[in-house]
Design a protein around this motif. Structure first.
Motif, PDB file in Angstrom:
ATOM      1  N   ASP A  35       0.831  -1.192   0.000  1.00  0.00           N
ATOM      2  CA  ASP A  35       0.000   0.000   0.000  1.00  0.00           C
ATOM      3  C   ASP A  35       0.872   1.252   0.000  1.00  0.00           C
ATOM      4  O   ASP A  35       1.843   1.340   0.729  1.00  0.00           O
ATOM      5  CB  ASP A  35      -0.907   0.013   1.233  1.00  0.00           C
ATOM      6  CG  ASP A  35      -1.977  -1.063   1.151  1.00  0.00           C
ATOM      7  OD1 ASP A  35      -2.543  -1.222   0.053  1.00  0.00           O
ATOM      8  OD2 ASP A  35      -2.219  -1.750   2.152  1.00  0.00           O
ATOM      9  N   ALA A  36       0.523   2.191  -0.842  1.00  0.00           N
ATOM     10  CA  ALA A  36       1.259   3.457  -0.878  1.00  0.00           C
ATOM     11  C   ALA A  36       0.881   4.319   0.315  1.00  0.00           C
ATOM     12  O   ALA A  36       1.704   5.041   0.866  1.00  0.00           O
ATOM     13  CB  ALA A  36       0.967   4.195  -2.176  1.00  0.00           C
ATOM     14  N   GLU A  93      -0.494   0.652  -3.915  1.00  0.00           N
ATOM     15  CA  GLU A  93       0.634   1.173  -4.666  1.00  0.00           C
ATOM     16  C   GLU A  93       0.328   1.182  -6.158  1.00  0.00           C
ATOM     17  O   GLU A  93      -0.329   0.286  -6.657  1.00  0.00           O
ATOM     18  CB  GLU A  93       1.815   0.228  -4.399  1.00  0.00           C
ATOM     19  CG  GLU A  93       3.164   0.846  -4.457  1.00  0.00           C
ATOM     20  CD  GLU A  93       4.203  -0.185  -4.048  1.00  0.00           C
ATOM     21  OE1 GLU A  93       4.274  -0.491  -2.848  1.00  0.00           O
ATOM     22  OE2 GLU A  93       4.886  -0.713  -4.939  1.00  0.00           O
ATOM     23  N   SER A  94       0.769   2.208  -6.843  1.00  0.00           N
ATOM     24  CA  SER A  94       0.600   2.444  -8.281  1.00  0.00           C
ATOM     25  C   SER A  94      -0.854   2.487  -8.762  1.00  0.00           C
ATOM     26  O   SER A  94      -1.137   2.217  -9.924  1.00  0.00           O
ATOM     27  CB  SER A  94       1.442   1.496  -9.136  1.00  0.00           C
ATOM     28  OG  SER A  94       1.194   0.178  -8.825  1.00  0.00           O
ATOM     29  N   GLU A 120       6.701   9.649  -5.783  1.00  0.00           N
ATOM     30  CA  GLU A 120       6.144   8.302  -5.820  1.00  0.00           C
ATOM     31  C   GLU A 120       4.646   8.371  -5.548  1.00  0.00           C
ATOM     32  O   GLU A 120       3.878   7.537  -6.006  1.00  0.00           O
ATOM     33  CB  GLU A 120       6.847   7.423  -4.783  1.00  0.00           C
ATOM     34  CG  GLU A 120       8.226   7.014  -5.260  1.00  0.00           C
ATOM     35  CD  GLU A 120       9.198   6.816  -4.121  1.00  0.00           C
ATOM     36  OE1 GLU A 120       9.879   5.790  -4.125  1.00  0.00           O
ATOM     37  OE2 GLU A 120       9.283   7.672  -3.230  1.00  0.00           O
ATOM     38  N   THR A 178       1.767   6.452  -7.594  1.00  0.00           N
ATOM     39  CA  THR A 178       0.424   6.476  -7.050  1.00  0.00           C
ATOM     40  C   THR A 178      -0.118   7.901  -7.154  1.00  0.00           C
ATOM     41  O   THR A 178       0.582   8.844  -6.794  1.00  0.00           O
ATOM     42  CB  THR A 178       0.449   6.044  -5.572  1.00  0.00           C
ATOM     43  OG1 THR A 178       1.105   4.781  -5.498  1.00  0.00           O
ATOM     44  CG2 THR A 178      -0.949   5.939  -4.997  1.00  0.00           C
TER      45      THR A 178
END
Ligand SMILES: Nc1ncnc2c1ncn2[C@@H]1O[C@H](COP(=O)(O)OP(=O)(O)O)[C@@H](O)[C@H]1O
Ligand SMILES: [Mg+2]
Length: 405
Positions: free
Chosen positions: A3-4, A51-52, A166, A198
């Motif tokens: 997870d971001a 994430e992303s 990021e 993200t």
């Protein structure tokens, strides 16, 4: 994949004072005398942003979206709960936030870049790319106080994406840019997504949210209503806005916005005064409004949607270069479209009034009226747009070099 962002039970309250227009002095004087109320803008919100992902935050005005983004950007500290950001963060939250009005665009790029964690050498290296993406080259050595809000946003966004974040947080501001810049941003988001970055974004434009986001969260009155893969969350939110859940429902129309000006009625007038035109005909759009409180330089506009929700076109008084000055009494505005190049069908009109920066909604009425485009005496092939096309034969033998007749 991790997870971001991890948000665990965050709450945020604001003090809301009872008197309006209080001066700073009176606020200070009254300190400790209990003339304020605590207002809960975020109430125990927990969610994770994969994430992303391209993650959309949706919800009505005042539902807490900007407050949540500010907590993620560490501009606000939540009263309870915890936020974990796994990666370098860049944020674009308000028009001109992080810019110093007296400094030039160039100096602000350096200032803003260093606030966002870039070294001087890094900014030197990226300077041209930043200015290039922003499209404000000619103005880069002028103080940014002379910039339009669109120029502010373009430069701010260019710095933010070149920080090489990021995690990128973007509030509504991008709506200020013109269509070409918005297209560039959409492309940039897609590129960031491919690179595994993200993006968390707030946007009022449901079509662009639908097109960009893979995950979404819906906030209502500071509560998390739904979170997860975008499609079902956006669908639930849109369902809620179709009901009588807006700020006010007046005469069957749902109004969203702070309400200083209210849109009363919108008429689309074809040549016989009916909301019906043939392809290519002129049309007049009239917006009648009422004023509860005077507004300096509001921006009026309307958008056209197909019945399937596709966002087709929009125009507003600011983009058309028509400043309205102080609007302090009811009136009617007229917009003339000289030629409706829409494919035959039925279309939905949404009308809106915003403040002069177009970031704050004064009134927004979706589906305020509809109109029909008829085919006239021609047949059309489909799609949303009617292309005024002319066909004819070309003498190929005469135009292809090297071919002998
Ligand atoms: N600094 C502040 N002081 C007092 N109230 C605030 C402040 N910032 C936001 N609010 C209130 O918190 C609520 C949520 O605001 P916001 O997060 O800006 O909503 P959104 O971005 O979804 O429109 C609103 O009712 C707003 O008036
Ligand atoms: Mg907001």
């Amino acid at each position: 994949m991790g997870d971001a962002i991890v948000i665990e039970g965050i709450s945020k309250h604001f003090r809301v004072y009872h008197e309006r227009n209080q001066s700073l002095k009176s606020a200070v004087m009254r300190r400790g005398r209990g003339t304020y109320e605590d207002f809960l803008a975020l109430d125990d919100v927990s969610l994770t942003v994969p994430e992303s992902s391209t993650f959309a935050l949706v919800g009505d005005n005042g539902s807490g979206k900007s407050t949540l983004l500010k907590c993620l950007a560490q501009i606000l500290v939540p009263d309870a709960g915890r936020v974990t950001m796994n990666g370098r963060v860049a944020a674009l939250l308000e028009v001109g936030s992080g810019f110093h009005p007296e400094l030039s665009g160039r100096d602000n790029v350096y200032l803003n870049g260093s606030i966002l964690g870039m070294t001087r050498q890094e900014i030197d290296r990226k300077f041209d790319a930043i200015v290039d993406f922003s499209g404000v080259e000619q103005f880069i050595d002028q103080p940014v106080k002379n910039y339009s809000s669109g120029m502010y946003v373009r430069l701010g966004f260019s710095v933010a994406i070149n920080v090489d974040p990021e995690i990128l947080l973007v509030d509504e501001v991008l709506a200020v840019g013109d269509a070409a810049f918005q297209a560039k941003c959409t492309e940039k988001f897609a590129q960031l997504n491919r690179e595994g970055r993200t993006v968390v974004l707030v946007s009022h434009s449901m079509p662009s949210v639908r097109a960009m986001a893979d995950h979404a969260a819906w906030l209502s009155g500071g509560h998390l209503q739904a979170v997860g893969p975008a499609a079902p969350v956006l669908e639930k939110y849109e369902e809620s806005t179709r009901g009588a859940t807006g700020n006010a429902v007046i005469g069957g129309l749902e109004h969203n916005g702070s309400g200083e000006i209210r849109i009363i009625e919108v008429d689309v007038l074809g040549h016989d005064g009916l909301p019906r035109v043939d392809v290519g005909d002129p049309v007049r759009v009239r917006i009648a409004f009422d004023v509860a409180e005077p507004v300096e330089n509001p921006v009026f506009g309307f958008a056209v949607e197909a019945l399937d929700g596709a966002y087709l076109a929009a125009t507003n008084t600011r983009n058309a270069g028509v400043p309205l000055g102080l609007v302090d009494k009811p009136g009617v505005l007229e917009c003339v479209l000289p030629s409706v190049q829409l494919h035959p069908g039925d279309f939905i009109v949404t009308a809106a009034v915003t403040d002069s920066t177009t970031t704050h909604s004064i009134d927004h009425v979706r589906d305020v009226t509809r109109f029909t485009v008829d085919s006239g005496d021609r047949t059309w092939s489909g799609g949303y747009l009617a292309l005024p096309a002319t066909w004819g034969p070309v003498d190929v033998t005469a135009t292809v070099p090297g071919r002998s007749a």
